[in-house]
Design a protein around this motif. Structure first.
Motif, PDB file in Angstrom:
ATOM      1  N   LEU A 199      34.912 -24.077  52.198  1.00  0.00           N
ATOM      2  CA  LEU A 199      33.636 -24.702  52.541  1.00  0.00           C
ATOM      3  C   LEU A 199      33.587 -26.188  52.204  1.00  0.00           C
ATOM      4  CD1 LEU A 199      31.295 -21.942  51.081  1.00  0.00           C
ATOM      5  CD2 LEU A 199      31.898 -22.256  53.463  1.00  0.00           C
ATOM      6  N   SER A 200      32.934 -26.947  53.073  1.00  0.00           N
ATOM      7  CA  SER A 200      32.591 -28.331  52.762  1.00  0.00           C
ATOM      8  C   SER A 200      31.070 -28.446  52.623  1.00  0.00           C
ATOM      9  CB  SER A 200      33.109 -29.279  53.842  1.00  0.00           C
ATOM     10  OG  SER A 200      32.588 -28.901  55.093  1.00  0.00           O
ATOM     11  N   SER A 201      30.347 -27.494  53.238  1.00  0.00           N
ATOM     12  CA  SER A 201      28.903 -27.379  53.039  1.00  0.00           C
ATOM     13  C   SER A 201      28.631 -25.957  52.568  1.00  0.00           C
ATOM     14  CB  SER A 201      28.156 -27.684  54.340  1.00  0.00           C
ATOM     15  OG  SER A 201      28.387 -26.661  55.277  1.00  0.00           O
ATOM     16  N   SER A 202      27.389 -25.610  52.386  1.00  0.00           N
ATOM     17  CA  SER A 202      27.067 -24.290  51.837  1.00  0.00           C
ATOM     18  C   SER A 202      27.061 -23.179  52.887  1.00  0.00           C
ATOM     19  CB  SER A 202      25.720 -24.342  51.121  1.00  0.00           C
ATOM     20  OG  SER A 202      24.702 -24.672  52.042  1.00  0.00           O
ATOM     21  N   THR A 203      27.413 -23.490  54.145  1.00  0.00           N
ATOM     22  CA  THR A 203      27.352 -22.502  55.220  1.00  0.00           C
ATOM     23  C   THR A 203      28.719 -22.284  55.859  1.00  0.00           C
ATOM     24  OG1 THR A 203      25.084 -23.178  55.701  1.00  0.00           O
ATOM     25  CG2 THR A 203      26.202 -21.911  57.382  1.00  0.00           C
ATOM     26  N   LEU A 204      29.059 -21.011  56.064  1.00  0.00           N
ATOM     27  CA  LEU A 204      30.271 -20.628  56.780  1.00  0.00           C
ATOM     28  C   LEU A 204      29.833 -19.965  58.081  1.00  0.00           C
ATOM     29  CD1 LEU A 204      33.388 -20.114  56.843  1.00  0.00           C
ATOM     30  CD2 LEU A 204      32.906 -17.925  55.754  1.00  0.00           C
ATOM     31  N   LEU A 205      30.377 -20.449  59.212  1.00  0.00           N
ATOM     32  CA  LEU A 205      30.035 -19.890  60.518  1.00  0.00           C
ATOM     33  C   LEU A 205      31.237 -19.156  61.097  1.00  0.00           C
ATOM     34  CD1 LEU A 205      28.025 -22.818  62.117  1.00  0.00           C
ATOM     35  CD2 LEU A 205      27.122 -20.706  61.177  1.00  0.00           C
ATOM     36  N   ILE A 206      30.990 -17.940  61.590  1.00  0.00           N
ATOM     37  CA  ILE A 206      32.018 -17.146  62.260  1.00  0.00           C
ATOM     38  C   ILE A 206      31.575 -17.019  63.717  1.00  0.00           C
ATOM     39  CG2 ILE A 206      33.198 -14.927  62.343  1.00  0.00           C
ATOM     40  CD1 ILE A 206      32.369 -14.615  59.346  1.00  0.00           C
ATOM     41  N   PRO A 207      32.315 -17.625  64.649  1.00  0.00           N
ATOM     42  CA  PRO A 207      31.893 -17.583  66.057  1.00  0.00           C
ATOM     43  C   PRO A 207      31.883 -16.162  66.615  1.00  0.00           C
ATOM     44  CG  PRO A 207      33.867 -18.949  65.760  1.00  0.00           C
ATOM     45  CD  PRO A 207      33.537 -18.358  64.446  1.00  0.00           C
ATOM     46  N   LYS A 208      30.867 -15.863  67.416  1.00  0.00           N
ATOM     47  CA  LYS A 208      30.749 -14.527  68.005  1.00  0.00           C
ATOM     48  C   LYS A 208      31.724 -14.288  69.139  1.00  0.00           C
ATOM     49  CE  LYS A 208      26.008 -13.203  67.126  1.00  0.00           C
ATOM     50  NZ  LYS A 208      24.733 -12.887  67.775  1.00  0.00           N
ATOM     51  N   LYS A 209      32.359 -15.348  69.647  1.00  0.00           N
ATOM     52  CA  LYS A 209      33.284 -15.150  70.763  1.00  0.00           C
ATOM     53  C   LYS A 209      34.467 -14.264  70.368  1.00  0.00           C
ATOM     54  CE  LYS A 209      35.948 -19.281  69.872  1.00  0.00           C
ATOM     55  NZ  LYS A 209      36.310 -20.598  70.275  1.00  0.00           N
ATOM     56  N   SER A 210      34.763 -14.179  69.074  1.00  0.00           N
ATOM     57  CA  SER A 210      35.859 -13.319  68.613  1.00  0.00           C
ATOM     58  C   SER A 210      35.373 -11.923  68.231  1.00  0.00           C
ATOM     59  CB  SER A 210      36.569 -13.968  67.423  1.00  0.00           C
ATOM     60  OG  SER A 210      35.654 -14.205  66.387  1.00  0.00           O
ATOM     61  N   LEU A 211      34.087 -11.637  68.431  1.00  0.00           N
ATOM     62  CA  LEU A 211      33.522 -10.342  68.048  1.00  0.00           C
ATOM     63  C   LEU A 211      33.079  -9.561  69.286  1.00  0.00           C
ATOM     64  CD1 LEU A 211      31.248 -11.497  65.088  1.00  0.00           C
ATOM     65  CD2 LEU A 211      33.536 -10.545  64.952  1.00  0.00           C
ATOM     66  N   VAL A 212      33.490  -8.315  69.367  1.00  0.00           N
ATOM     67  CA  VAL A 212      33.074  -7.415  70.435  1.00  0.00           C
ATOM     68  C   VAL A 212      31.728  -6.821  70.041  1.00  0.00           C
ATOM     69  CG1 VAL A 212      33.721  -5.302  71.665  1.00  0.00           C
ATOM     70  CG2 VAL A 212      35.480  -6.886  70.917  1.00  0.00           C
ATOM     71  N   GLY A 213      30.902  -6.503  71.003  1.00  0.00           N
ATOM     72  CA  GLY A 213      29.606  -5.907  70.719  1.00  0.00           C
ATOM     73  C   GLY A 213      29.725  -4.573  69.999  1.00  0.00           C
ATOM     74  N   GLY A 214      28.769  -4.316  69.102  1.00  0.00           N
ATOM     75  CA  GLY A 214      28.749  -3.063  68.349  1.00  0.00           C
ATOM     76  C   GLY A 214      28.655  -3.311  66.858  1.00  0.00           C
ATOM     77  N   ARG A 215      28.998  -2.297  66.081  1.00  0.00           N
ATOM     78  CA  ARG A 215      28.883  -2.362  64.628  1.00  0.00           C
ATOM     79  C   ARG A 215      30.077  -3.074  64.011  1.00  0.00           C
ATOM     80  NH1 ARG A 215      27.940   2.296  60.096  1.00  0.00           N
ATOM     81  NH2 ARG A 215      28.913   1.139  58.427  1.00  0.00           N
ATOM     82  N   TRP A 216      29.784  -3.962  63.036  1.00  0.00           N
ATOM     83  CA  TRP A 216      30.804  -4.654  62.246  1.00  0.00           C
ATOM     84  C   TRP A 216      30.432  -4.531  60.778  1.00  0.00           C
ATOM     85  CZ3 TRP A 216      35.282  -6.852  63.911  1.00  0.00           C
ATOM     86  CH2 TRP A 216      35.428  -7.007  65.281  1.00  0.00           C
ATOM     87  N   ASP A 217      31.412  -4.167  59.955  1.00  0.00           N
ATOM     88  CA  ASP A 217      31.238  -4.141  58.500  1.00  0.00           C
ATOM     89  C   ASP A 217      31.823  -5.434  57.952  1.00  0.00           C
ATOM     90  OD1 ASP A 217      30.204  -1.610  58.760  1.00  0.00           O
ATOM     91  OD2 ASP A 217      32.037  -0.594  58.158  1.00  0.00           O
ATOM     92  N   ILE A 218      31.000  -6.185  57.223  1.00  0.00           N
ATOM     93  CA  ILE A 218      31.449  -7.444  56.637  1.00  0.00           C
ATOM     94  C   ILE A 218      31.606  -7.252  55.139  1.00  0.00           C
ATOM     95  CG2 ILE A 218      30.891  -9.864  56.237  1.00  0.00           C
ATOM     96  CD1 ILE A 218      29.256  -9.814  58.791  1.00  0.00           C
ATOM     97  N   ASN A 219      32.832  -7.493  54.637  1.00  0.00           N
ATOM     98  CA  ASN A 219      33.111  -7.462  53.205  1.00  0.00           C
ATOM     99  C   ASN A 219      33.513  -8.869  52.799  1.00  0.00           C
ATOM    100  OD1 ASN A 219      32.648  -4.746  53.189  1.00  0.00           O
ATOM    101  ND2 ASN A 219      34.789  -4.173  53.088  1.00  0.00           N
ATOM    102  N   MET A 220      32.731  -9.484  51.942  1.00  0.00           N
ATOM    103  CA  MET A 220      33.013 -10.842  51.496  1.00  0.00           C
ATOM    104  C   MET A 220      33.431 -10.789  50.030  1.00  0.00           C
ATOM    105  SD  MET A 220      30.644 -14.227  51.841  1.00  0.00           S
ATOM    106  CE  MET A 220      29.278 -13.531  50.937  1.00  0.00           C
ATOM    107  N   GLU A 221      34.727 -10.993  49.796  1.00  0.00           N
ATOM    108  CA  GLU A 221      35.259 -11.051  48.440  1.00  0.00           C
ATOM    109  C   GLU A 221      35.381 -12.519  48.072  1.00  0.00           C
ATOM    110  OE1 GLU A 221      38.771  -8.650  47.800  1.00  0.00           O
ATOM    111  OE2 GLU A 221      38.268  -7.470  49.573  1.00  0.00           O
ATOM    112  N   TRP A 222      34.655 -12.931  47.033  1.00  0.00           N
ATOM    113  CA  TRP A 222      34.670 -14.335  46.691  1.00  0.00           C
ATOM    114  C   TRP A 222      34.628 -14.538  45.192  1.00  0.00           C
ATOM    115  CZ3 TRP A 222      29.763 -16.415  45.007  1.00  0.00           C
ATOM    116  CH2 TRP A 222      28.687 -15.519  45.138  1.00  0.00           C
TER     117      TRP A 222
END
Length: 149
Positions: A110-133
């Protein structure tokens, strides 16, 4: 030729067993029917479950937590302004429960407090997001489920 009831029961049983055997062999050999595990090394993953619960509890104990939101063209992960963005390290794993081939990871840089993940790489439907930080030497785990339209 006349068939008695005992012979017809045996014939019905053999036909039923043949159908079940055909069905099992078709499902096991066809790539159309996916029967993979969610995690490759399930037992190793399960052995580390206690550590995972500690990291989840660390994230729950934060007064200000990261917020994962679904915006128009991306998934936004916003960390609180109290964190120094360059000191936050880790990865975001996106799991598609229905298809393991669509899973991917993004490193947190990060360079700012926000991380963006573009939706163009995501297919419609359910996604489980696990953020290990990690921040300030402490490990965190944030889990979220989103639905992409």
């Amino acid at each position: 030729m006349k068939i008695n009831w005992g012979t017809s029961i045996v014939i019905a049983f053999v036909l039923f067993a043949s159908f079940i055997l055909y069905f099992v062999l078709t499902v096991q050999s066809s790539s159309k029917y996916d029967n993979e595990l969610v995690v490759e090394e399930y037992y190793k993953h399960d052995a580390k479950f206690g550590d995972e619960m500690v990291r989840i509890q660390n994230a729950e104990n934060l007064k200000l937590k990261p917020v994962i939101t679904d915006i128009s063209d991306a998934i936004s992960i916003e960390f609180p302004n109290t964190f120094i963005p360059k000191d936050i390290k880790g990865k975001v794993s996106l799991y598609r429960p229905s298809n393991k081939k669509l899973d991917f990871e993004i490193p947190i840089s990060l360079s700012s407090s926000t991380l963006l993940i573009p939706k163009k790489s995501l297919v419609g439907g359910r996604w489980d997001i696990n953020m290990e930080w990690q921040y300030d030497g402490k490990l965190y785990l944030t889990k979220e489920v989103i639905y992409i339209k």
